[in-house]
Design an enzyme around this catalytic site. Structure first.
Site, PDB file in Angstrom:
ATOM      1  CG  ASP A  84      -1.692   1.246   1.456  1.00  0.00           C
ATOM      2  OD1 ASP A  84      -1.632   2.124   0.571  1.00  0.00           O
ATOM      3  OD2 ASP A  84      -2.355   1.365   2.507  1.00  0.00           O
TER       4      ASP A  84
ATOM      5  CE  LYS B 148      -1.667   6.995  -3.580  1.00  0.00           C
ATOM      6  NZ  LYS B 148      -2.154   6.054  -2.553  1.00  0.00           N
TER       7      LYS B 148
ATOM      8  CD  GLU C  22      -5.086   3.699  -2.617  1.00  0.00           C
ATOM      9  OE1 GLU C  22      -5.986   4.477  -2.245  1.00  0.00           O
ATOM     10  OE2 GLU C  22      -3.931   4.076  -2.886  1.00  0.00           O
TER      11      GLU C  22
ATOM     12  CG  ASP D 272      -9.227   5.339   1.901  1.00  0.00           C
ATOM     13  OD1 ASP D 272      -8.787   5.865   2.944  1.00  0.00           O
ATOM     14  OD2 ASP D 272      -8.485   4.786   1.058  1.00  0.00           O
TER      15      ASP D 272
END
Ligand code: AMP
Length: 618
Positions: free
Chosen positions: A23, A87, A187, A211
């Site tokens: 992850d 990211k 994800e 999330d």
């Protein structure tokens, strides 16, 4: 040669080629495996340590790279040398991020607004791919240390809204770190897998994955049909998360305790306040009251006040959920399961809000920080062949196709196609002696390529001189399991061929996939009309050019009257082509056909019939 390694910690034999699940998060990253003995997914961690590695990179004055907890400690003291949230830069141009430029306390280069961003530290420049590769290298090193075996293969997760460019960038980062990235997985798909959803299940299930991490919020609606995951919709806010809750508490304390601006200019005080606020937030997930002391000042807050501070931000996330459910075209009652991901979903107030919106209890039994990595490990295990009953497939979020005559989109891979997939179609040239053909690849749902997104373009050159319509060019689209597209073109008579792996220049902004889908719906009627007009025009132009060639070649067998009549009909068609009435163009095409049919029948040869059939590109 197969290698056997021994795990020094447990004394057990290990498979040499362990595929890990990673992850690669905005704030934190984790590595997980399916334990070879228990067959259960576990996150890797050193004895007595944390499985979470902060996704932070610190460069010292000699450009040495330090990743993780140690880098974290440099965030405040040396912000220009400490890179966080790399990211967020993946596959982005400066244009994409300029509205949030102040978020980055390090130097993001903006000399050319269309090209991909780079980060400058000391005198060196790093791409987001380089930066992510440093994190992956560290994760690889730690995993190898724990497993006592080389780690060269990985499954890496990315947000569902990542486009091809961002997925490719992630894959490249893996390669740079010495990892063979076997699969890029969404994800929310990974989180669902960790809950066993989609594994060995028949039938259909609709899942919402909520999330909420430290800095980002995503909601995805997925559909699993016989083990195939499809992302129906995504929504969220890339700048909303636990950090904002901390800030709410800090602001509350500042106003309640009359902390002066002068004091707040002290960096270490603001940092301490922030850390205390995070401590309070976590404490209030399990207690009613928090109190602490900071340099003699009592800082306290009740759960009730904290929840009040939170409510408008939480409401924002619920509004995103509403939008995602609407975009997915499902009824709330059709959502079977809600999966919670990210550290901030530990807050009971948030769990309650989500559960009350969806009208169901949420799935929160798995550690929300680890759930994505655990799912990635399950996927890795499937790829390692340890779970042969199950094949994970994904789906293309947008259609892929080529530009054909008149700027039309010719879809080869419709949206929602299962991947991996391979499709081919044959094209031909439009002009006599045409020696090259431009292959322009687009992504999107609109009928005209100008409204879609160009992914790549190349020229197939070296086509031997032939009359229009004779060359046969096979174009194939191959999408591998990661959603990476390879386009190849081959002229069958001469054998010339060329291919390209699609690495788009820069990415779509986060919400753009959804926008493109929405626009295709709102513009559907206009698009159909435009396509019909463009097709009629293309047909008209082709007929004019064929007729002209035909007349020149066959003047001997055509009478003078026929010649005049044809010239008139051609002129009428030519005029119609300048207008926007598709029916008029079609009528004029018909009239020209009527006039030329008798003599065309006399002399029609294979070459001409070839030119009239088959699609040509450009
Ligand atoms: P992630 O990005 O998923 O690692 O989430 C990290 C975020 O979760 C940070 O903002 C943490 O402060 C927050 N977090 C972790 N544990 C808790 C907790 N028990 N209660 C509230 N927030 C938490």
């Amino acid at each position: 040669m197969a290698k056997i390694a021994i795990n020094i910690a447990t004394g057990s034999l290990q498979q040499a080629e362990m595929i890990v699940g990673i992850d690669l998060g905005t704030t934190n990253s984790l590595v997980a495996i399916v334990h070879p003995e228990t067959k259960q997914p576990v996150c890797l961690k050193e004895y007595n340590a944390n499985s979470i590695v902060p996704s932070i990179i610190y460069f010292d004055e000699n450009d040495n790279v330090i990743v993780g907890e140690e880098a974290h400690s440099h965030l405040e003291t040396n912000p220009s040398n400490t890179i966080f949230s790399a990211k967020r830069l993946m596959g982005k141009s400066y244009n994409d991020i300029k509205n949030n430029a102040s978020f980055f306390s390090y130097k993001v280069i903006d000399d050319n607004t269309e090209s991909l961003v780079k980060v400058q530290v000391n005198n060196k420049f790093y791409s987001p791919i380089d930066l992510s590769s440093f994190i992956l290298k560290e994760l690889k090193k730690r995993a190898e240390h724990i497993l006592k075996t080389p780690v060269t293969k990985a499954v890496i997760t990315v947000p569902a809204y990542f486009n091809d460019a961002q997925r490719q960038a992630t894959r490249d980062a893996g390669k740079l770190a010495g990892l063979d990235v076997l699969r890029i997985v969404n994800e929310p798909t990974a989180a669902s897998l960790a809950y066993g959803l989609g594994i060995n299940t028949d039938g259909e299930k609709t899942i919402a994955v909520y999330d909420l991490g430290g800095g980002t919020f995503d909601i995805s609606v997925l559909r699993i049909t016989n083990g195939i995951f499809e992302v129906l919709s995504t929504n969220g806010d890339t700048y909303l998360g636990g950090d904002d809750f901390d800030k709410q508490i800090v602001d509350y304390w500042i106003s309640k305790n009359n902390i002066s601006q002068a004091l707040l200019s002290n960096k270490s005080l603001t940092q301490s306040l922030r850390l205390k606020a995070e401590e309070a937030k976590k404490h209030l997930s399990f207690n009613e009251f928090f109190s602490t002391d900071l340099n003699g000042t009592e800082l306290s807050i009740t759960k009730e006040i904290f929840e009040n501070l939170l409510s408008s931000l939480v409401e924002k996330t619920i509004n995103s959920c509403k939008q995602a459910v609407a975009d997915a075209s499902v009824e709330l009652s059709e959502i079977d399961t809600i999966v919670m991901v990210g550290g901030s979903t530990r807050i009971p107030f948030i769990k309650n809000a989500v559960s009350s919106y969806f009208g169901k209890a949420v799935n929160d039994s798995i550690n929300p920080d680890e759930v994505v990595a655990l799912g990635a490990a399950i996927q890795a295990d499937i790829l390692a062949g340890n779970n042969k009953d199950f094949l994970l497939l994904d789906i293309t979020p947008l259609s892929l196709g080529l530009e054909t005559m008149g700027g039309l989109m010719d879809v080869l891979v419709p949206r929602n196609s299962k991947i991996p997939t391979k499709v081919g179609r044959q094209y031909t040239t439009q002009k006599d002696g045409q020696s090259s053909m431009r292959i322009s690849v687009f992504q999107g749902e609109r009928d005209l390529v100008k409204d879609n997104r160009k992914l790549a373009e190349f020229n197939l050159t070296g086509i031997p001189g032939m009359p229009a319509g004779l060359p046969k060019v096979d174009v194939s689209f191959l999408i591998n399991a990661d959603g990476i597209l390879t386009v190849s073109a081959k002229e069958l008579r001469s054998g010339v061929e060329q291919s390209i792996e699609v690495k788009p220049q820069y990415g779509l902004t986060d919400g753009e996939v959804e926008r493109m889908l929405l626009e295709s719906i709102t513009h559907a009627k206009d698009d159909i009309a435009t396509r019909a007009l463009v097709e009629a025009r293309t047909e008209g132009e082709q007929i004019l050019s064929v007729t002209e060639k035909f007349l020149a070649k066959n003047s001997a067998i055509i009478s003078k009257d026929e010649m005049l009549e044809t010239a008139q009909a051609m002129q009428n068609l030519q005029l119609a082509l300048t207008m926007t009435d598709k029916n008029l163009i079609q009528t004029k095409i018909e009239e020209l056909n009527e006039i030329s049919r008798p003599f065309a029948e006399r002399a029609m040869d294979a070459a001409v019939s070839g030119a009239l059939s088959g699609k040509s590109i450009l």
